[in-house]
Scaffold this motif. Structure first.
Motif, mmCIF file in Angstrom:
data_model
loop_
_atom_site.group_PDB
_atom_site.id
_atom_site.type_symbol
_atom_site.label_atom_id
_atom_site.label_comp_id
_atom_site.label_asym_id
_atom_site.label_seq_id
_atom_site.Cartn_x
_atom_site.Cartn_y
_atom_site.Cartn_z
ATOM 1 N N ALA A 258 0.828 -1.213 0.000
ATOM 2 C CA ALA A 258 0.000 0.000 0.000
ATOM 3 C C ALA A 258 0.855 1.252 0.000
ATOM 4 C CB ALA A 258 -0.938 -0.017 1.208
ATOM 5 N N ALA A 259 1.946 1.246 0.779
ATOM 6 C CA ALA A 259 2.812 2.419 0.844
ATOM 7 C C ALA A 259 3.472 2.687 -0.503
ATOM 8 C CB ALA A 259 3.873 2.223 1.933
ATOM 9 N N ALA A 260 3.943 1.624 -1.172
ATOM 10 C CA ALA A 260 4.589 1.797 -2.471
ATOM 11 C C ALA A 260 3.593 2.290 -3.517
ATOM 12 C CB ALA A 260 5.221 0.482 -2.913
ATOM 13 N N ARG A 261 2.403 1.701 -3.533
ATOM 14 C CA ARG A 261 1.409 2.104 -4.523
ATOM 15 C C ARG A 261 0.912 3.529 -4.273
ATOM 16 N NH1 ARG A 261 -1.981 -3.592 -5.031
ATOM 17 N NH2 ARG A 261 -0.785 -4.440 -6.778
ATOM 18 N N ALA A 266 0.596 9.059 -6.065
ATOM 19 C CA ALA A 266 0.790 10.490 -5.806
ATOM 20 C C ALA A 266 1.774 11.117 -6.788
ATOM 21 C CB ALA A 266 1.288 10.692 -4.375
ATOM 22 N N GLY A 267 2.350 10.303 -7.677
ATOM 23 C CA GLY A 267 3.283 10.819 -8.660
ATOM 24 C C GLY A 267 4.690 11.024 -8.155
ATOM 25 N N HIS A 268 5.000 10.483 -6.979
ATOM 26 C CA HIS A 268 6.336 10.666 -6.413
ATOM 27 C C HIS A 268 7.350 9.702 -7.011
ATOM 28 C CE1 HIS A 268 4.103 12.288 -2.630
ATOM 29 N NE2 HIS A 268 4.222 13.208 -3.558
ATOM 30 N N VAL A 269 6.884 8.543 -7.469
ATOM 31 C CA VAL A 269 7.772 7.559 -8.092
ATOM 32 C C VAL A 269 7.071 7.006 -9.326
ATOM 33 C CG1 VAL A 269 8.812 6.915 -5.874
ATOM 34 C CG2 VAL A 269 6.896 5.589 -6.763
ATOM 35 N N PRO A 270 7.831 6.545 -10.315
ATOM 36 C CA PRO A 270 7.204 5.904 -11.478
ATOM 37 C C PRO A 270 6.447 4.647 -11.061
ATOM 38 C CG PRO A 270 9.492 6.462 -11.932
ATOM 39 C CD PRO A 270 9.301 6.654 -10.459
ATOM 40 N N SER A 271 5.331 4.406 -11.687
ATOM 41 C CA SER A 271 4.499 3.254 -11.305
ATOM 42 C C SER A 271 5.237 1.939 -11.519
ATOM 43 C CB SER A 271 3.190 3.265 -12.098
ATOM 44 O OG SER A 271 3.432 3.217 -13.495
ATOM 45 N N PHE A 272 6.125 1.876 -12.529
ATOM 46 C CA PHE A 272 6.812 0.610 -12.773
ATOM 47 C C PHE A 272 7.788 0.277 -11.647
ATOM 48 C CE2 PHE A 272 9.767 3.607 -14.798
ATOM 49 C CZ PHE A 272 11.010 3.141 -14.376
ATOM 50 N N GLU A 273 8.274 1.295 -10.929
ATOM 51 C CA GLU A 273 9.146 1.020 -9.793
ATOM 52 C C GLU A 273 8.344 0.388 -8.655
ATOM 53 O OE1 GLU A 273 12.205 1.102 -10.015
ATOM 54 O OE2 GLU A 273 12.830 2.676 -11.410
ATOM 55 N N ALA A 274 7.156 0.929 -8.405
ATOM 56 C CA ALA A 274 6.288 0.323 -7.389
ATOM 57 C C ALA A 274 5.894 -1.091 -7.798
ATOM 58 C CB ALA A 274 5.049 1.183 -7.168
ATOM 59 N N ASP A 275 5.623 -1.291 -9.089
ATOM 60 C CA ASP A 275 5.252 -2.627 -9.573
ATOM 61 C C ASP A 275 6.386 -3.621 -9.370
ATOM 62 O OD1 ASP A 275 2.799 -1.654 -10.346
ATOM 63 O OD2 ASP A 275 3.336 -1.437 -12.469
ATOM 64 N N LYS A 276 7.616 -3.175 -9.580
ATOM 65 C CA LYS A 276 8.759 -4.073 -9.376
ATOM 66 C C LYS A 276 8.874 -4.475 -7.918
ATOM 67 C CE LYS A 276 12.524 -6.343 -10.247
ATOM 68 N NZ LYS A 276 12.427 -7.677 -10.871
#
Length: 487
Positions: A258-261, A266-276
């Motif tokens: 939840a924290a990563a997503r 919020a646009g703070h990190v690219p979504s693919f980084e959270a997905d990884k």
């Protein structure tokens, strides 16, 4: 009229769920309105898995943190040691408790033991209930189209994320009512912290629920933005370092996801980084589900033909590996990091495991056992699955013929030598060009770096090209045996 004194207490049996927030067993216990007896049992029963030395260090600190959190809420942690079933019955006899709440363990021995305990308690009129408080989904619920457990990771992850639902977040309670009886063991008497000698001086960790939240916050703020690439660079603080917190249940995997997503949304990190990052949590989940479905993989090859591998008995090589004295700098750096900190960077874990299994041709089970004793995040499912992945014998494993070259791995992932120079300081003066293969450096270069091979730093204990050839010959024996069986 029923008074508070007439209400029987409920036992809240902590195991690897050492937290108060997002704890389903605790939430259900609180909902009953009963006084709660928070209990941790150091299991010494017949199915208790061995707990490694580094894990015992962590457990000591995590239990202290949990007890502090409970005391801040007017409660306390009751400690007992022995066979879990016997200790639960003893606590019931001492307190009159008629309910036991727990979060389930899913390793085969513990899962069956819990079922036996629950069945026995129900027969005695004691309500016993368990929940999944450690994984994203209960093992046995993520199945393929044929209703069978997945053996390949990618479709498993796809189905897991499509079907598993996160529990609503539950905050830690403000207060817990706990009777003054029964007595508790003294944690110091358990001797979990090492002594004579205390080898944990380099352990830079903060076990406990607060430490887990701090680690997650640090990772989301600093490491997540470049996670997919940074996680392969051992000198960079790009990994989450959540694995021991997750193993001991100081934080829920859903909380980490939840924290990563949320940071990606919020646009703070690219979504693919959270997905990884979510995929790496998923790999942990895959390991747990595999072990539950195929319990034999804890100590036998998932692909049984690999049990025919002609492993070598090489005590000298194994000792050199454990001590970080193989003569291959990136391997030695990893093994020294492990010994000093109870942890090893994930990329380096693959390199050192490949070296043991393929360069030295030593059984992966010996490496798994060493990791189990020395890692603070040692986990039966993840440890055996990851070792079998390297050995080529696991589900969805890397092919055995993929043999990491420790020289090129070091040059690729530690190009500036910061990782090696930190953990192998005797090579600090060797230029980058020669650092990952110092035996190839000109004599004057080694002299200027104050390195005498064979004295200050060992020569390679095995030649890479010869080791690779030997490993492929061993694989040929396995393949030939499989072909004969197929005939």
């Amino acid at each position: 009229m029923t008074t508070e004194a007439d209400v029987r207490p409920a036992i809240l049996w902590f195991r690897r769920d050492l937290r108060l927030a997002d704890n389903p067993a605790l939430a259900h216990a609180l909902a009953t309105g009963r006084p709660i007896l928070p209990v941790y049992i150091l299991d010494e029963g017949p199915v208790a898995p061995p707990v490694g030395s580094a894990s015992r260090w962590w457990l000591d600190k995590s239990l202290r943190a949990l007890n502090g959190d409970l005391q801040a809420r007017g409660s306390r942690l009751i400690l007992r040691r022995g066979d879990s079933e016997a200790e639960i019955h003893r606590l019931i006899a001492e307190t009159g408790a008629d309910a036991v709440f727990m979060n389930r363990l899913f390793e085969p021995g513990a899962f069956a033991r819990d079922a036996d305990i629950a069945h026995g308690l129900e027969g005695d009129g004691v309500d016993c209930k368990g929940w999944n408080g450690t994984l994203l989904a209960r093992p046995g619920t993520v199945l393929n189209g044929s209703g069978q457990p997945y053996r390949v990771f990618t479709p498993f992850l796809r189905t897991l994320l499509a079907t598993a639902a996160a529990r609503p977040h539950s905050a830690a309670p403000d207060r817990l009512t706990t009777p003054t009886e029964p007595e508790s063991d003294e944690l110091d008497a358990w001797g979990l912290h090492p002594s004579r000698p205390d080898w944990s001086g380099g352990f830079d960790w903060s076990p406990g629920e607060a430490g887990a939240e701090a680690a997650l916050s640090t990772f989301v703020a600093r490491g997540l933005k470049t996670y997919s690439a940074g996680r392969d660079i051992p000198a960079e603080p790009a990994t989450s370092r959540l694995s021991p917190h997750l193993h001991f249940g100081e934080i829920s995997p859903w909380r980490a996801i939840a924290a990563a997503r949320a940071d990606a949304d919020a646009g703070h990190v690219p979504s693919f980084e959270a997905d990884k990052f979510v995929a790496e949590i998923g790999w942990r989940e895959f390991s747990a589900h595999l072990l539950h479905a195929f319990p034999q993989i804890a100590d036998t090859a998932f692909r049984p033909e690999y049990d025919a591998m002609p492993w070598r008995d090489d005590p000298v090589g194994f000792t050199a590996w454990t001590r970080g004295q193989t003569g291959y700098p990136v391997v030695d750096a990893g093994m020294r990091e492990l010994w000093a900190t109870g942890y090893m960077h994930n990329r380096v874990r693959m390199i050192v495991a490949s070296f043991l299994v393929k360069h030295l041709l030593i059984d992966w089970r010996r490496g798994e056992s060493w990791f189990r004793d020395t890692l603070v995040d040692a986990d039966v499912a993840s440890n055996s699955q990851n070792w079998q992945w390297v050995a080529g014998s696991g589900a969805d494993a890397a092919p055995y013929f993929r043999i990491f070259n420790p020289i090129t791995q070091g040059r690729k992932f530690d190009a500036d030598g910061r990782y090696v120079r930190r953990w192998v300081p005797e090579l600090r003066g060797v230029p980058d060009r020669w650092l990952h293969a110092p035996w190839t450096a000109p004599p004057e270069t080694l002299r200027d770096a104050h390195v005498r091979l064979g004295a200050d730093y060992p020569r390679p204990i095995v030649d890479h090209d010869l080791a690779r050839k030997r490993a492929l010959e061993a694989l040929a024996i396995v393949i030939a045996g499989r072909a004969v069986e197929g005939d």
